[in-house]
Motif scaffolding. Structure first.
Motif, mmCIF file in Angstrom:
data_model
loop_
_atom_site.group_PDB
_atom_site.id
_atom_site.type_symbol
_atom_site.label_atom_id
_atom_site.label_comp_id
_atom_site.label_asym_id
_atom_site.label_seq_id
_atom_site.Cartn_x
_atom_site.Cartn_y
_atom_site.Cartn_z
ATOM 1 N N GLY A 1 -77.863 -40.776 26.023
ATOM 2 C CA GLY A 1 -78.655 -40.681 24.802
ATOM 3 C C GLY A 1 -80.018 -40.103 25.139
ATOM 4 O O GLY A 1 -80.644 -40.511 26.114
ATOM 5 N N VAL A 2 -80.456 -39.127 24.349
ATOM 6 C CA VAL A 2 -81.753 -38.485 24.561
ATOM 7 C C VAL A 2 -82.548 -38.495 23.257
ATOM 8 O O VAL A 2 -81.991 -38.618 22.169
ATOM 9 C CB VAL A 2 -81.599 -37.033 25.077
ATOM 10 C CG1 VAL A 2 -80.895 -37.000 26.415
ATOM 11 C CG2 VAL A 2 -80.865 -36.164 24.077
ATOM 12 N N ARG B 1 -84.014 -36.919 20.307
ATOM 13 C CA ARG B 1 -83.702 -35.659 19.625
ATOM 14 C C ARG B 1 -84.884 -35.203 18.776
ATOM 15 O O ARG B 1 -85.689 -36.012 18.306
ATOM 16 C CB ARG B 1 -82.436 -35.779 18.808
ATOM 17 C CG ARG B 1 -82.592 -36.505 17.518
ATOM 18 C CD ARG B 1 -81.306 -36.497 16.680
ATOM 19 N NE ARG B 1 -81.393 -37.543 15.700
ATOM 20 C CZ ARG B 1 -80.914 -38.763 15.843
ATOM 21 N NH1 ARG B 1 -80.265 -39.089 16.940
ATOM 22 N NH2 ARG B 1 -81.068 -39.662 14.901
ATOM 23 N N ASP B 2 -84.946 -33.919 18.569
ATOM 24 C CA ASP B 2 -85.999 -33.307 17.769
ATOM 25 C C ASP B 2 -85.559 -33.303 16.311
ATOM 26 O O ASP B 2 -84.906 -32.385 15.847
ATOM 27 C CB ASP B 2 -86.272 -31.883 18.261
ATOM 28 C CG ASP B 2 -87.410 -31.209 17.504
ATOM 29 O OD1 ASP B 2 -87.993 -31.837 16.597
ATOM 30 O OD2 ASP B 2 -87.709 -30.045 17.818
ATOM 31 N N ASP B 3 -85.917 -34.351 15.609
ATOM 32 C CA ASP B 3 -85.650 -34.395 14.170
ATOM 33 C C ASP B 3 -86.959 -34.652 13.420
ATOM 34 O O ASP B 3 -87.043 -35.489 12.536
ATOM 35 C CB ASP B 3 -84.563 -35.411 13.821
ATOM 36 C CG ASP B 3 -84.887 -36.824 14.257
ATOM 37 O OD1 ASP B 3 -85.948 -37.039 14.873
ATOM 38 O OD2 ASP B 3 -84.080 -37.725 13.970
ATOM 39 N N VAL C 1 -89.445 -35.711 23.122
ATOM 40 C CA VAL C 1 -88.200 -35.040 22.752
ATOM 41 C C VAL C 1 -87.544 -34.478 24.015
ATOM 42 O O VAL C 1 -88.202 -33.861 24.855
ATOM 43 C CB VAL C 1 -88.470 -33.928 21.717
ATOM 44 C CG1 VAL C 1 -87.236 -33.061 21.515
ATOM 45 C CG2 VAL C 1 -88.932 -34.531 20.395
ATOM 46 N N GLY C 2 -86.254 -34.720 24.147
ATOM 47 C CA GLY C 2 -85.479 -34.230 25.274
ATOM 48 C C GLY C 2 -85.369 -35.205 26.429
ATOM 49 O O GLY C 2 -84.533 -35.020 27.318
ATOM 50 N N ASN D 1 -84.453 -38.660 28.502
ATOM 51 C CA ASN D 1 -83.337 -39.608 28.526
ATOM 52 C C ASN D 1 -83.773 -40.978 27.999
ATOM 53 O O ASN D 1 -84.848 -41.453 28.346
ATOM 54 C CB ASN D 1 -82.834 -39.802 29.958
ATOM 55 C CG ASN D 1 -82.290 -38.533 30.560
ATOM 56 O OD1 ASN D 1 -81.771 -37.676 29.862
ATOM 57 N ND2 ASN D 1 -82.395 -38.416 31.870
ATOM 58 N N GLU E 1 -90.634 -44.054 15.816
ATOM 59 C CA GLU E 1 -90.735 -42.603 15.861
ATOM 60 C C GLU E 1 -92.120 -42.192 15.389
ATOM 61 O O GLU E 1 -92.606 -42.685 14.366
ATOM 62 C CB GLU E 1 -89.668 -41.961 14.975
ATOM 63 C CG GLU E 1 -88.257 -42.242 15.457
ATOM 64 C CD GLU E 1 -87.194 -41.661 14.557
ATOM 65 O OE1 GLU E 1 -87.494 -41.342 13.374
ATOM 66 O OE2 GLU E 1 -86.049 -41.540 15.027
#
Length: 137
Positions: free
Chosen positions: A31-32, A34-36, A81-82, A84, A119
């Protein structure tokens, strides 16, 4: 190995540690962040309880599936972002058992391990709601 850590981990080193000649399958979940629309994710844990719960989930997987190995590493702290977040490695004689056990472990982690995510983005910050069941996957 079960670990809650602020440090990144070497996925290949964990796979090499788990790998044995009697295993025909090694399934990994990575799981990383993510760019949302976020810039940073902060993860907090009640570490003592989280480790005990991860150990219980591992033991449950061994009891329910014909698997040979389980390693779980979950990061906490401030991640970009990106980066681990979570690594699950399951070793078994065959792929179906390894896949089933890995998915079971992941869903149980989401249900019951006291780790919280916040976030942070340009529009502010928000805590990510937890999951009460694995049915939402």
């Amino acid at each position: 190995m079960i670990s809650i850590t602020r440090d990144d981990f070497d996925v290949n080193a964990v796979i090499d540690r788990v790998k044995r000649s009697d295993m025909g399958a090694l399934v990994t979940f990575l799981g990383v962040v993510r760019d949302d629309g976020i810039e940073v994710m902060e993860l907090e844990a009640y570490e003592e309880v989280a480790v005990k719960e991860l150990e219980a989930i591992r033991d449950e997987a061994f009891a329910e599936f014909p698997i040979e190995a389980v390693e779980i590493i979950h990061r906490i702290g401030r991640l970009r972002v990106g980066e681990n977040i979570l690594l699950i490695v399951v070793g078994a004689g065959h792929r179906s058992e390894a896949f089933s056990a890995c998915e079971h472990i992941l869903e149980r982690i989401k249900q019951s391990v006291p780790i919280w995510k916040k976030e942070i983005g340009k529009d502010g910050e928000r805590w990510v709601p937890g999951e009460s069941s694995g049915d939402d996957a």
